[in-house]
Design a protein around this motif. Structure first.
Motif, short mmCIF file in Angstrom:
data_model
loop_
_atom_site.label_atom_id
_atom_site.label_comp_id
_atom_site.label_asym_id
_atom_site.label_seq_id
_atom_site.Cartn_x
_atom_site.Cartn_y
_atom_site.Cartn_z
N TYR A 277 42.59 -18.36 -87.20
CA TYR A 277 42.06 -17.00 -87.16
C TYR A 277 43.12 -15.93 -87.42
N ASN A 278 44.17 -16.28 -88.12
CA ASN A 278 45.21 -15.31 -88.46
C ASN A 278 44.92 -14.67 -89.80
N HIS A 279 45.40 -13.45 -89.98
CA HIS A 279 45.35 -12.75 -91.26
C HIS A 279 46.78 -12.63 -91.75
N TYR A 280 47.14 -13.43 -92.75
CA TYR A 280 48.46 -13.39 -93.37
C TYR A 280 48.37 -12.54 -94.63
N GLY A 281 49.13 -11.46 -94.66
CA GLY A 281 49.14 -10.59 -95.83
C GLY A 281 50.40 -10.74 -96.64
N PRO A 282 50.60 -9.90 -97.66
CA PRO A 282 51.80 -9.99 -98.49
C PRO A 282 53.08 -9.76 -97.70
N LEU A 283 54.19 -10.32 -98.23
CA LEU A 283 55.50 -10.04 -97.66
C LEU A 283 55.96 -8.64 -98.05
N ARG A 284 57.12 -8.24 -97.55
CA ARG A 284 57.70 -6.95 -97.93
C ARG A 284 57.98 -6.95 -99.43
N THR A 285 58.01 -5.76 -100.01
CA THR A 285 58.23 -5.61 -101.44
C THR A 285 59.53 -6.28 -101.87
N LEU A 480 32.48 -35.39 -94.52
CA LEU A 480 33.93 -35.55 -94.40
C LEU A 480 34.23 -36.90 -93.77
N ASP A 481 35.27 -37.54 -94.26
CA ASP A 481 35.68 -38.81 -93.69
C ASP A 481 36.64 -38.60 -92.52
N ALA A 482 36.54 -39.50 -91.53
CA ALA A 482 37.53 -39.49 -90.45
C ALA A 482 38.91 -39.72 -91.06
N PRO A 483 39.96 -39.08 -90.50
CA PRO A 483 39.95 -38.32 -89.25
C PRO A 483 39.73 -36.82 -89.42
N SER A 484 39.17 -36.37 -90.52
CA SER A 484 38.96 -34.93 -90.72
C SER A 484 38.06 -34.36 -89.63
N PRO A 485 38.46 -33.27 -88.99
CA PRO A 485 37.60 -32.66 -87.97
C PRO A 485 36.37 -32.03 -88.62
N ALA A 486 35.30 -31.94 -87.85
CA ALA A 486 34.13 -31.20 -88.30
C ALA A 486 34.47 -29.72 -88.42
N VAL A 487 33.86 -29.06 -89.39
CA VAL A 487 34.10 -27.62 -89.62
C VAL A 487 32.98 -26.87 -88.91
N ASN A 488 33.23 -26.48 -87.67
CA ASN A 488 32.19 -25.89 -86.82
C ASN A 488 32.25 -24.38 -86.73
N CYS A 489 33.34 -23.78 -87.22
CA CYS A 489 33.54 -22.34 -87.10
C CYS A 489 33.84 -21.76 -88.48
N GLN A 490 33.93 -20.44 -88.56
CA GLN A 490 34.37 -19.80 -89.80
C GLN A 490 35.05 -18.47 -89.45
N TYR A 491 35.95 -18.09 -90.35
CA TYR A 491 36.74 -16.86 -90.19
C TYR A 491 35.84 -15.65 -90.34
N THR A 492 36.11 -14.60 -89.55
CA THR A 492 35.47 -13.30 -89.76
C THR A 492 36.56 -12.25 -89.95
N VAL A 493 36.29 -11.32 -90.84
CA VAL A 493 37.26 -10.28 -91.20
C VAL A 493 37.34 -9.25 -90.08
#
Length: 514
Positions: A277-285, A480-493
């Motif tokens: 749930y992080n928002h990674y933006g551009p680095l410094r110029t 999805l095949d094991a061991p991939s976790p189920a995708v139960n959530c999604q990002y919100t802006v």
């Protein structure tokens, strides 16, 4: 394994206290990232460049999102910092003697707090130590490294490396490993040259280029949550004597050093780390680092928004045998993320997986599980999804949207090495295995995908990557095949999450249509 890691940590602490260091000044590895590949035409760079809980999508309350604050009433000791509070400045808090079950509340004020400190308390799950900002509306309290003053009662090494440091000090005592520490709701900034600070002896010193807003040097069960991390060399840094690290719900952007490839928005090497749930933006110029660079074992990257950087994800090798020999080192999970590659933003590769140093025996091998991500490139030239460093790497790639505005002919899957299997992804018509002249022992296996000219976003120009009515991505995802976790959530802006809708027919990409 935990006992063995504690022996490693205590040995490292003894060396640190004696002034003998076991890692280079860039932290975590002696290798460098010289492969910037900015021309967008080929991917012919090589690998000679030197340089919490991972099983559940939800927090302890069973909800999707960065996690809930522990109620104030559950703490035995509470320190209030700020206007009209008991303590006017963070430097007045007795950091050297804080006990488990302590809450430090730093209240918002218009003027930044120019302070820096170390936390080295051995707390517990039942009695954690939490440093919590108390916002004014949506404005977080600011902790700045610029002209920051260190509390004189503290005694710790690597002061030039951080604004807030966890672990690694003589006072408070470093005889045990700090644990169950959370830093949340703070705007932490400005640990880099040319900024200066006053150290523990009262002398003026300057930050190192690789200084971080938050430096997790030693510790286990460490959380950085709901913070703004910016204007430093590295935004967040963790060293190899850390474990069970959670980076959740933060805005990490505008870090790096001009013309340098060595500093990144985050640079981590932990035994078990989750980014969510992080928002990674551009680095410094004009800064040339990666967005998220990681050398950990047990890496989980889920439900984040990562935009720009030399690469969005640079997942490379550890220098430490206890990491490399652990089974979790060879399973990395990347799912539910939005990865955005702007035109002209550094390297034309989105994800680098494997290694960047000279000793290939230490490289990540095994499998990268890459599921239900939405990948967007607006480059006018070539884009490559993966650089898999060796042919010992497999990428299991399912249910992703992989889209480039330049068209399918400009979208390649790999740089010629590694073994990639594509299944139930949306891909642009005309995509290619590689932009190299030929494969270098790697394979790309098409196990059935959806192709087209437009994935059908709600509003591409506004960066609304949810699926519009009629999108070919709706109801076309596979299992999805094991061991991939189920995708139960999604990002919100932005910097939050929600439960992913489930109608029994899952969609491709990071977002499920309601």
């Amino acid at each position: 394994m935990r006992a063995a890691r504690l022996i490693v940590i205590f040995t490292w602490l003894a060396l640190g206290a004696a002034g003998v260091w076991c890692c280079d000044n860039n932290g975590g590895s002696g290798s460098a990232d010289t492969d910037t590949d900015t021309d967008g035409d080929t991917d012919s760079d090589t690998d000679s460049d030197t340089d919490s809980d991972t099983d559940s999508d939800t927090d302890s309350d069973g909800e999707c999102g960065p996690g809930q604050e522990i109620p104030d009433s559950q703490f035995t000791h509470v320190y209030d910092v700020g206007p009209s509070q008991t303590y006017a400045e963070p430097g007045e808090v007795p950091w050297e003697s804080l006990e488990p079950g302590t809450l430090v509340r730093i209240h918002y004020r218009a003027t930044p707090y120019a302070a820096k400190w170390v936390i080295n308390t051995v707390a517990t799950a039942a009695d954690p130590l939490v440093v919590r900002g108390i916002p004014d509306g949506d404005q977080l309290p600011v902790i700045t490294g610029e002209n920051a003053i260190t509390r004189l009662e503290l005694n710790y090494w690597n002061e030039v490396r951080s604004v807030i440091k966890i672990g690694g000090s003589n006072l408070p005592s470093d005889s045990l490993v700090p644990a169950y520490i959370t830093v949340e709701n703070l705007d932490i900034r400005s640990a880099r040259p040319p900024f200066q600070f006053t150290d523990e002896s009262g002398s003026t010193d300057s930050y190192a280029s690789n200084a971080a807003s938050v430096h997790i040097e030693v510790g286990e069960h460490i959380t950085v949550r709901n913070c703004i991390i910016h204007d430093s060399g590295n935004g967040i840094f963790s060293g190899h004597t850390t474990s069970d690290v959670l980076i959740s719900g933060n805005h990490v952007y505008d870090n790096g050093i001009e013309s340098s490839i060595y500093e990144h928005n985050s640079y981590t090497e932990s035994f078990g780390i989750t980014f969510q749930y992080n928002h990674y933006g551009p680095l410094r110029t004009n800064c040339l680092g990666n967005n998220l660079k990681d050398r950990s074992a047990g890496t989980v990257i889920r439900y984040n928004w990562l935009e720009s950087g030399n690469r969005q994800l640079d997942l490379v090798e550890s220098d430490y045998a206890d990491f490399v020999n652990d089974p979790s080192y060879d399973e990395t999970f990347v799912y539910g993320n939005v990865l955005i590659e702007p035109d002209g933003a550094g390297n034309s590769q989105i994800v680098h997986y494997g290694g960047d140093g000279g000793d290939t025996s230490m490289y990540r091998a095994g499998t990268l599980y890459f599921n239900n991500n939405t990948v967007i490139s607006t480059r006018s030239g070539n884009t490559t999804l993966f650089r898999l460093s060796t042919n010992d790497v497999d990428a299991d790639v399912r249910n992703n949207i992989i889209y480039g505005t330049a068209g399918g002919a400009y979208m390649a899957i790999c740089s010629g090495t590694g073994n990639t299997e594509l299944q139930n992804n949306w891909l642009p018509t005309g995509w290619t295995d590689t932009h190299e002249s030929s494969m270098s022992g790697g394979t790309v296996t098409d196990s059935g995908n959806v192709e087209g000219s437009d994935p059908g976003f709600e509003d591409l120009g506004a960066q609304d990557f949810s699926l519009g009515s009629g999108s070919g991505c709706i109801d076309t995802a596979g299992s999805l095949d094991a061991p991939s976790p189920a995708v139960n959530c999604q990002y919100t802006v932005h910097q939050s999450g929600e439960t992913r809708p489930d109608d029994g027919s899952p969609d491709i990409g990071a977002f499920e249509q309601p």
